[in-house]
Design an enzyme around this catalytic site. Structure first.
Site, PDB file in Angstrom:
ATOM      1  N   LYS A   1       2.344  -3.673   7.880  1.00 31.23           N
ATOM      2  CA  LYS A   1       2.391  -3.195   5.746  1.00 31.23           C
ATOM      3  C   LYS A   1       3.862  -3.521   5.394  1.00 31.23           C
ATOM      4  CE  LYS A   1       0.509  -4.585   2.701  1.00 31.23           C
ATOM      5  NZ  LYS A   1       0.167  -5.808   2.316  1.00 31.23           N
TER       6      LYS A   1
ATOM      7  N   PRO B   1      -7.442   8.902  15.268  1.00 36.35           N
ATOM      8  CA  PRO B   1      -6.069   9.177  16.147  1.00 36.35           C
ATOM      9  C   PRO B   1      -5.287   8.417  14.901  1.00 36.35           C
ATOM     10  CG  PRO B   1      -7.113   7.338  16.719  1.00 36.35           C
ATOM     11  CD  PRO B   1      -8.019   7.648  16.116  1.00 36.35           C
TER      12      PRO B   1
ATOM     13  N   THR C   1       0.940  -1.309  -0.134  1.00 35.98           N
ATOM     14  CA  THR C   1       0.187  -0.030   0.534  1.00 35.98           C
ATOM     15  C   THR C   1       0.426   0.672   0.128  1.00 35.98           C
ATOM     16  OG1 THR C   1      -1.390   1.080   1.852  1.00 35.98           O
ATOM     17  CG2 THR C   1       0.234  -0.384   3.045  1.00 35.98           C
ATOM     18  N   ASP C   2       0.282   2.951  -0.610  1.00 35.84           N
ATOM     19  CA  ASP C   2       1.098   3.395  -0.204  1.00 35.84           C
ATOM     20  C   ASP C   2       0.912   4.191   1.198  1.00 35.84           C
ATOM     21  OD1 ASP C   2      -1.787   4.275   0.209  1.00 35.84           O
ATOM     22  OD2 ASP C   2      -1.204   6.062  -1.124  1.00 35.84           O
ATOM     23  N   GLU C   3      -0.143   3.584   2.408  1.00 38.28           N
ATOM     24  CA  GLU C   3       0.197   3.953   3.781  1.00 38.28           C
ATOM     25  C   GLU C   3       1.794   3.470   4.247  1.00 38.28           C
ATOM     26  OE1 GLU C   3      -3.521   3.809   5.348  1.00 38.28           O
ATOM     27  OE2 GLU C   3      -4.562   3.047   3.685  1.00 38.28           O
TER      28      GLU C   3
ATOM     29  N   TYR D   1      -1.378  -0.644  11.218  1.00 44.36           N
ATOM     30  CA  TYR D   1      -1.842  -1.320   9.645  1.00 44.36           C
ATOM     31  C   TYR D   1      -0.705  -0.676   8.961  1.00 44.36           C
ATOM     32  CZ  TYR D   1      -2.940  -1.156   5.088  1.00 44.36           C
ATOM     33  OH  TYR D   1      -3.029  -1.735   3.175  1.00 44.36           O
TER      34      TYR D   1
HETATM   35  N1  NAD Z   1      -7.895  -2.006  -0.402  1.00 47.11           N
HETATM   36  C1  NAD Z   1      -7.114  -0.815  -1.152  1.00 47.11           C
HETATM   37  O1  NAD Z   1      -7.046  -0.046  -1.101  1.00 47.11           O
HETATM   38  C2  NAD Z   1      -5.653  -1.307  -1.150  1.00 47.11           C
HETATM   39  C3  NAD Z   1      -4.555  -0.750  -1.591  1.00 47.11           C
HETATM   40  C4  NAD Z   1      -3.093  -0.609  -1.689  1.00 47.11           C
HETATM   41  C5  NAD Z   1      -2.953  -1.843  -1.517  1.00 47.11           C
HETATM   42  N2  NAD Z   1      -3.707  -3.057  -0.370  1.00 47.11           N
HETATM   43  C6  NAD Z   1      -3.417  -4.341   0.037  1.00 47.11           C
HETATM   44  O2  NAD Z   1      -3.472  -5.351  -1.021  1.00 47.11           O
HETATM   45  C7  NAD Z   1      -4.041  -6.272  -0.398  1.00 47.11           C
HETATM   46  C8  NAD Z   1      -5.579  -7.206  -1.102  1.00 47.11           C
HETATM   47  O3  NAD Z   1      -6.378  -6.187   0.037  1.00 47.11           O
HETATM   48  P1  NAD Z   1      -7.708  -6.055   0.361  1.00 47.11           P
HETATM   49  O4  NAD Z   1      -8.503  -5.484   0.344  1.00 47.11           O
HETATM   50  O5  NAD Z   1      -8.639  -6.710  -0.763  1.00 47.11           O
HETATM   51  O6  NAD Z   1      -8.128  -6.365   1.365  1.00 47.11           O
HETATM   52  P2  NAD Z   1      -9.140  -7.652   2.240  1.00 47.11           P
HETATM   53  O7  NAD Z   1      -9.513  -7.579   3.365  1.00 47.11           O
HETATM   54  O8  NAD Z   1     -10.895  -7.716   1.363  1.00 47.11           O
HETATM   55  O9  NAD Z   1      -9.384  -9.201   2.412  1.00 47.11           O
HETATM   56  C9  NAD Z   1      -7.786  -9.782   2.046  1.00 47.11           C
HETATM   57  C10 NAD Z   1      -8.493 -11.299   1.912  1.00 47.11           C
HETATM   58  O10 NAD Z   1      -7.335 -12.110   2.808  1.00 47.11           O
HETATM   59  C11 NAD Z   1      -7.381 -13.272   3.307  1.00 47.11           C
HETATM   60  N3  NAD Z   1      -6.664 -13.722   4.600  1.00 47.11           N
HETATM   61  C12 NAD Z   1      -6.615 -12.447   5.830  1.00 47.11           C
HETATM   62  N4  NAD Z   1      -5.422 -12.932   6.572  1.00 47.11           N
HETATM   63  C13 NAD Z   1      -5.328 -14.214   5.793  1.00 47.11           C
HETATM   64  C14 NAD Z   1      -4.461 -15.388   6.937  1.00 47.11           C
HETATM   65  N5  NAD Z   1      -3.816 -15.187   7.708  1.00 47.11           N
HETATM   66  N6  NAD Z   1      -4.077 -16.181   5.590  1.00 47.11           N
HETATM   67  C15 NAD Z   1      -4.855 -16.210   4.876  1.00 47.11           C
HETATM   68  N7  NAD Z   1      -5.632 -15.813   4.642  1.00 47.11           N
HETATM   69  C16 NAD Z   1      -5.795 -13.934   4.887  1.00 47.11           C
HETATM   70  C17 NAD Z   1      -8.982 -13.036   4.009  1.00 47.11           C
HETATM   71  O11 NAD Z   1      -9.941 -13.552   3.950  1.00 47.11           O
HETATM   72  C18 NAD Z   1      -9.182 -11.772   2.835  1.00 47.11           C
HETATM   73  O12 NAD Z   1      -9.455 -12.623   1.809  1.00 47.11           O
HETATM   74  C19 NAD Z   1      -3.190  -5.918   1.150  1.00 47.11           C
HETATM   75  O13 NAD Z   1      -2.744  -6.529   1.720  1.00 47.11           O
HETATM   76  C20 NAD Z   1      -3.217  -4.591   1.366  1.00 47.11           C
HETATM   77  O14 NAD Z   1      -2.824  -4.386   1.973  1.00 47.11           O
HETATM   78  C21 NAD Z   1      -4.899  -2.905  -0.353  1.00 47.11           C
END
Ligand code: NAD
Length: 361
Positions: free
Chosen positions: A170, A302, A133-135, A166
């Site tokens: 990451k 926060p 993530t960009d965060e 979070y």
């Molecule tokens: N949503 C965003 O805007 C965004 C932006 C940039 C990066 N990301 C990154 O992209 C990735 C996916 O994000 P998302 O929004 O689809 O998340 P999400 O929360 O919708 O999905 C996460 C998935 O991971 C699975 N999961 C969680 N813990 C697990 C474990 N211990 N073992 C196996 N599976 C597990 C969950 O069941 C779920 O299916 C993440 O790594 C997140 O950091 C998200």
């Protein structure tokens, strides 16, 4: 090629699985623990494909992950599994450290052992793609606070200064991935992306939550004054970018992915209200005439980051990737999708009950 995708039942992971299934001949092994955020309904269109397999497993379970590598013999890993919601990380950080840090470490160790034993030809082409993530970069100056702030963007060399549990988890994972590359030579790719939105977005995040609350005539809470800026990317554009990096990215490199769509949270909420006003106007008996009347301002989160904005020029120039959707076209598609899939939303919400109202990601 056979790709092991972790977190493939989540919001972005399922978009990646659907993308690969629709646009390539690759095989997919989806490794997902199915937390509250994982939903196999997101994968209905691929579930019967003979190029798709599902492993219901926790990425922290080393023995199971070793078995999966041995049985499926993947050519590449796309690692998306994570705890992903900032508000949850503030209330209960432990799961974030477990999955995002220990889980990533476990995958790296298993992948390293597996990769080292591959025959030379397969060893050369193997890759471990970590999705982040960009965060991790913290936040940027805000134009309301500093003149010229709009020219500051996150690049691939911006220093990491994560603000929330979070983003810190990451950032830790990103550092581990780069260390496994530098120390052990594991072939890795890292991508850092801005806020995603689109179909199957879990209804605790700002955009789906605003849509659903508005349709129910509930208040639309906005943190602080709502002037926090996020850079939005349509999830299918992200899936396309991830596959592009996996297949054409240069090993060891990081690519920032963004949609060049900087918006204040309040602008996003108002845009959703206006789309709903057009597509699903309030009923005659409703206590309000315009969805905008439902907007309420709440005390700020926060450590809330003020502004994120991505410089995506590297992936655009080096890999010729561009987002297909503007914020206007993507948001309209998203609102239309949620209006047509309210049953999915209510079932997804049933997974975790009606939560307190989360915002942003
Ligand atoms: N949503 C965003 O805007 C965004 C932006 C940039 C990066 N990301 C990154 O992209 C990735 C996916 O994000 P998302 O929004 O689809 O998340 P999400 O929360 O919708 O999905 C996460 C998935 O991971 C699975 N999961 C969680 N813990 C697990 C474990 N211990 N073992 C196996 N599976 C597990 C969950 O069941 C779920 O299916 C993440 O790594 C997140 O950091 C998200």
């Amino acid at each position: 090629m056979k790709i092991l995708v972790t977190g493939g039942a989540g919001f972005i992971g399922s978009a990646v699985v659907r993308y690969i299934n629709r646009h390539t001949d690759d095989h997919i092994v989806n490794v997902d623990k199915l937390t509250y955020a994982g939903n196999l309904e997101n994968l209905a269109e691929v579930s019967q494909s003979d190029r798709y397999a599902f492993e219901h497993t926790d990425i922290c379970d080393r023995l199971q992950i070793e078995r999966i590598f041995t049985e499926h013999q993947p050519d590449a890993i796309m690692h998306l599994a994570a705890e992903s919601h900032v508000d949850r990380s503030i209330d209960a950080p432990a799961a974030f450290i477990e999955t995002n840090v220990i889980g990533t470490y476990t995958l790296l160790e298993v992948a390293r052992g597996y990769w080292q034993e591959l025959p030379d030809e397969r060893k050369r082409t193997f890759r471990f793609h970590h999705v982040s993530t960009d965060e991790v970069y913290g936040d940027l100056p805000h134009p309301a606070d500093e003149s010229g702030a709009e020219h500051h963007l996150f690049t691939e060399t911006t220093a990491y200064t994560p603000s929330s549990p979070y983003s810190a988890s990451k950032a830790s994972a990103d550092h581990l991935v780069r260390a496994w590359s530098r120390t052990y030579g594991l072939p890795v790719l890292v991508t850092n992306c801005s806020n995603n939105y689109g179909p199957y977005h879990f209804p605790e995040k700002l955009i789906p939550l605003t849509i659903l609350n508005a349709l129910e005539g509930r208040p639309l809470p906005v943190y602080g004054s709502g002037d926090q800026i996020r850079d939005w990317l349509y999830v299918e554009d992200h899936a396309h970018a991830l596959y592009t990096v996996l297949t054409r990215g240069k090993l060891g490199e990081t690519y920032n992915i963004g949609g060049n769509n900087e918006k204040q949270n309040i602008e996003v909420v108002r845009a959703i209200c206006d789309l709903l006003q057009e597509l699903a106007p309030p009923s005659a008996g409703a206590s309000f005439q315009s969805y905008r009347e439902l907007i309420t301002f709440t005390s700020d989160r926060p450590g809330h980051d003020r502004r994120y904005a991505i410089d995506a020029s590297k992936i655009e120039h080096d890999l010729n990737w561009q987002p297909a959707e503007t914020f206007d076209t993507g948001l309209r598609k998203t609102v239309e999708w949620f209006l047509a899939n309210l049953d999915w939303c209510h079932r997804a919400q049933g997974n975790y009950g009606r939560q307190r109202l989360g915002q942003s990601r």
